[in-house]
Design an enzyme around this catalytic site. Structure first.
Site, mmCIF file in Angstrom:
data_model
loop_
_atom_site.group_PDB
_atom_site.id
_atom_site.type_symbol
_atom_site.label_atom_id
_atom_site.label_comp_id
_atom_site.label_asym_id
_atom_site.label_seq_id
_atom_site.Cartn_x
_atom_site.Cartn_y
_atom_site.Cartn_z
ATOM 1 N N GLY A 47 -11.154 8.346 6.453
ATOM 2 C CA GLY A 47 -12.140 9.318 6.785
ATOM 3 C C GLY A 47 -13.481 8.709 7.270
ATOM 4 N N ASN A 52 -9.569 1.884 9.638
ATOM 5 C CA ASN A 52 -8.914 1.479 10.842
ATOM 6 C C ASN A 52 -9.255 2.214 12.131
ATOM 7 O OD1 ASN A 52 -5.261 1.853 11.507
ATOM 8 N ND2 ASN A 52 -6.794 0.891 12.645
ATOM 9 N N THR A 53 -9.276 3.627 12.237
ATOM 10 C CA THR A 53 -9.585 4.283 13.250
ATOM 11 C C THR A 53 -10.912 4.216 13.794
ATOM 12 O OG1 THR A 53 -8.164 6.138 12.540
ATOM 13 C CG2 THR A 53 -9.465 6.876 14.257
ATOM 14 N N GLY A 103 -8.276 9.331 9.584
ATOM 15 C CA GLY A 103 -8.739 9.533 10.922
ATOM 16 C C GLY A 103 -9.612 10.686 11.445
ATOM 17 N N LYS A 109 0.805 -1.086 0.031
ATOM 18 C CA LYS A 109 -0.096 -0.016 -0.055
ATOM 19 C C LYS A 109 0.755 1.230 0.099
ATOM 20 C CE LYS A 109 -3.308 2.804 2.576
ATOM 21 N NZ LYS A 109 -4.047 3.112 3.834
#
EC number: 2.8.1.10
Length: 268
Positions: free
Chosen positions: A186, A207-208, A157, A96
């Protein structure tokens, strides 16, 4: 079965997870299991065996496909070096690609991303580039031979949701000329992931929103279900929006019209 491919790799799950920000490796593993994720991104810097605080990361990620990322790279040169190190440490050919010189908004550098992608493809990497929602850049990357394009929905994030929807709709329109489109960064709620999948894009990376939830495994499951629902909705062929209301029940044969009683059928 509704599968998709990243280069030669065939995948069932359309939800890719990040491995950062979890309270501990145990919670991360529970979230991965709840998401039924097949691919998890990991920073090359965290994979380094002597990296402080990250001992045991590779063991914690056993059973899933690792996607090394070049987080921390500010230039094409730094990204290429990290990608090479990632391949050495994980044995994975894919990467990535992240080139982010801006520490405030964490927006990717399009010129350095393009430059790094070209070099990595020459070195036989499968490149998954993180990028802004720029269709022209996406087509340039596709022409180089990237395995995907990964436009952002909002800053990394932020949890703002699909702030770039109008531009992502262009990606959906042009899918025939693009590799798989994975929306990355986002997304803050499962409904955001469903919205992306309803457009017909291929996958999301989260993720976040999962790692910082009060219950990460439960949130991971919620994102999995949302991705599945959004994909099914797209395949089902949603109705087209109308400019005016349309009754769901027929009005013919009822004793009243929308403007009042029919002639001869008033109160007896």
């Amino acid at each position: 079965m509704d599968t998709w491919k990243v280069g030669p790799v065939e995948l069932k799950s359309r939800l890719i997870l990040g491995s950062g920000k979890y309270e501990d490796f145990g919670v991360m593993r529970e979230a991965i299991a709840a998401a039924k994720a097949e691919v998890v991104t990991v920073s090359v810097r965290r994979v380094e065996l002597k990296a402080p605080g990250h001992v045991g990361l590779l063991e914690a990620l056993e059973g899933v496909r690792l996607l090394p990322n070049t987080a921390g790279a500010r230039t094409a040169e730094e990204a290429v070096r990290l990608a090479r190190l990632g391949r050495l440490l994980t044995g994975e050919r894919w990467v990535k690609l992240e080139v982010i010189p801006d520490p405030t908004y964490l927006l990717p550098d399009p010129l350095e991303t393009l430059k790094a992608a070209e070099r990595l493809i020459e070195e036989d990497f499968l490149v998954l580039p993180y990028m802004g929602p720029d269709l022209v850049l996406a087509k340039r990357l596709a022409a180089l031979g990237t395995a995907t394009v990964m436009p952002l929905a909002a800053p990394i994030g932020s949890g703002w949701g699909v702030r770039t929807r109008a531009l992502l709709e262009l990606f959906a329109r042009e899918k025939a000329s693009l590799p798989p489109v994975v929306v990355d960064a986002g997304l803050g709620l499962p409904s955001h992931a469903a919205e992306v999948m309803e457009l017909g894009l291929d996958a999301v990376l989260v993720n976040t929103a999962i790692a910082e939830a009060q219950d990460p495994p439960a949130m991971a499951e919620a994102f999995r279900l949302a991705v599945e629902a959004g994909r099914k909705a797209y395949l089902a062929g949603p109705m087209r929006p109308r400019e005016a209301a349309s009754p769901s029940s027929p009005v013919e044969g009822v004793p009243f019209t929308p403007t009042g009683p029919r002639p001869g059928r008033g109160p007896q």
